[in-house]
Design an enzyme around this catalytic site. Structure first.
Site, PDB file in Angstrom:
ATOM      1  N   SER A 121      43.260  38.086  47.477  1.00 44.76           N
ATOM      2  CA  SER A 121      44.256  37.740  46.468  1.00 44.76           C
ATOM      3  C   SER A 121      45.540  38.552  46.707  1.00 44.76           C
ATOM      4  O   SER A 121      46.097  38.505  47.801  1.00 44.76           O
ATOM      5  CB  SER A 121      43.675  37.982  45.063  1.00 44.76           C
ATOM      6  N   ASP A 176      38.753  27.373  44.783  1.00 35.53           N
ATOM      7  CA  ASP A 176      39.842  28.246  44.338  1.00 35.53           C
ATOM      8  C   ASP A 176      41.086  27.395  44.113  1.00 35.53           C
ATOM      9  O   ASP A 176      41.799  27.057  45.040  1.00 35.53           O
ATOM     10  CB  ASP A 176      40.103  29.323  45.402  1.00 35.53           C
ATOM     11  N   HIS A 219      38.543  31.385  42.200  1.00 32.06           N
ATOM     12  CA  HIS A 219      39.281  32.456  42.857  1.00 32.06           C
ATOM     13  C   HIS A 219      38.454  33.729  42.972  1.00 32.06           C
ATOM     14  O   HIS A 219      38.618  34.505  43.918  1.00 32.06           O
ATOM     15  CB  HIS A 219      40.570  32.730  42.086  1.00 32.06           C
TER      16      HIS A 219
END
Length: 380
Positions: free
Chosen positions: A152, A318, A351
């Site tokens: 991320s 995601d 995610h």
């Protein structure tokens, strides 16, 4: 404590006396970086790996603190015999500047006022973090990272490292990331910030001087964020429309998913005591991340001078940083004939998948780290 854990760990502090002139124009005259290390640096100094954290993460990547049963946030992937094998690698986790887990940030004392920095702490960018992390590299006596790894926002830092300091890392592992945020993602971040800033206890960011914290706003921001980290399929399977009790036809918590989100928000704001100004800073760093902006918004040009080999990983469910965004990074690297491997991992976890156990993900990850290890041993 599990046998394949790094065990008990203790944070360390790297103090930097030289000022950091931030991209936003602010100056931090001196600062501390809190970090942890696992494993041993080899004699040649070639086996070091930097792990960069995401929005609400910190330096506590693996292992346990004395008296605390909760492990570091990437315990599943860092430790003896795990993909990032601490029997082989010297692993470093650092709390970014602007954080609230020991590194200099909004809760630290501003030497100019002898009060907490609060909202006066300079806006941070990923480029600023790379500069400060490079100071830590020098402090540890590491000439070059074997790899910089992150998921991320952490993956964005790995990408920025490869662009800004190309000769200081041999591999960049970019997981569940993107070359810049979409308008929708920026919008999610803005709603989260407004939830915090509209809390009556926010006091224009000077809540510490008033002896309060904007817990309600921070909890709402976390609820929104947590909602975007999970996939619709996972939430459906985990909660469905299950009720806590009989229908009351009221605005009280009735569905299990409502209870779950409120619990996550409350825990973040009270038990974890995450700082609200830090949350604002971290989301802004996400918004501003766009390395191609320095190259006429041409990502391929931004990648032209990278020297690191890349592993890029995405997850099918995601929707916040979709596989298509990872593929943009891969295409830009291929445009420059760079060495890049790519894997799209099947997962229902959205995610958050990069944090969770997954046999295929672990297999791909482990195979690439084996490649890095082979290079380390070849150089020995």
């Amino acid at each position: 404590m599990k046998e394949n854990s790094v065990g008990l760990v203790t944070p360390k502090i790297c103090h930097v006396d030289t000022p950091l002139h931030t991209v936003s124009g602010g100056v931090i005259p001196q600062y501390d970086l809190v970090y942890e290390t696992y494993g041993q640096l080899n004699a040649a100094g070639t086996n070091a790996i930097l792990i960069c954290h995401a929005l609400s993460g910190n330096h506590h990547v693996a292992g346990y603190y004395a008296g605390d049963e909760k492990p570091g946030w990437w315990e599943a992937y860092v430790g003896p015999g795990k993909p990032i094998d601490t029997n082989r690698f010297f692993v470093v986790g650092v709390n970014n500047l602007g954080g609230c887990h020991g590194s200099t940030g909004p809760t630290s004392i501003n030497p100019a006022t002898n009060k907490p920095w609060g909202p006066d702490f300079p806006i941070m960018t990923v480029k600023d973090w790379v500069v400060s992390q490079d100071k830590l590299r020098q402090h540890l006596g590491i000439a070059q990272w074997a790899a910089v790894i992150g998921g991320s926002l952490g993956g964005m830092q790995a990408l920025q490292w490869a662009i800004d300091l190309p000769d200081r890392l041999r591999h960049a592992v970019v997981i569940a990331a993107a070359p810049k945020l979409s308008a929708q993602n920026i919008a999610f971040n803005e709603v989260a910030r407004q939830a915090i800033m509209s809390d009556p206890d926010f006091h224009n960011g000077r809540y510490l001087e008033h002896g309060v914290t904007p817990k309600r706003g921070l909890a709402l921001a976390r609820m929104l964020g947590h909602l975007t980290y999970l996939s619709d399929d996972l939430m459906g399977k985990k909660f469905g429309r299950e009720l806590r009790d009989k229908l009351k036809y009221s605005f009280d918590v009735e569905f299990q998913v409502e209870s779950y989100l409120r619990y996550q928000g409350e825990k973040f704001a009270t038990k974890q005591k995450f700082d609200a100004n830090t949350y604002l800073l971290m989301t802004k760093a996400l918004d501003y991340f766009d390395p191609a902006a320095d190259y006429d918004h041409d990502l391929s040009r931004a990648m032209a001078h990278v020297q690191a080999k890349f592993m890029v990983i995405s997850f099918t469910s995601d929707w916040r940083f979709s596989p298509e965004r990872s593929e943009e990074i891969v295409r830009a690297l291929l445009d420059n004939d760079k060495d890049v491997s790519y894997a799209e991992i099947e997962s229902q976890h959205g995610h958050d998948a990069f944090l969770l156990p997954n046999p295929f993900y672990e297999g791909v990850f482990n195979a690439y780290l084996q490649r890095i290890w082979q290079e380390v041993t070849a150089d020995a």
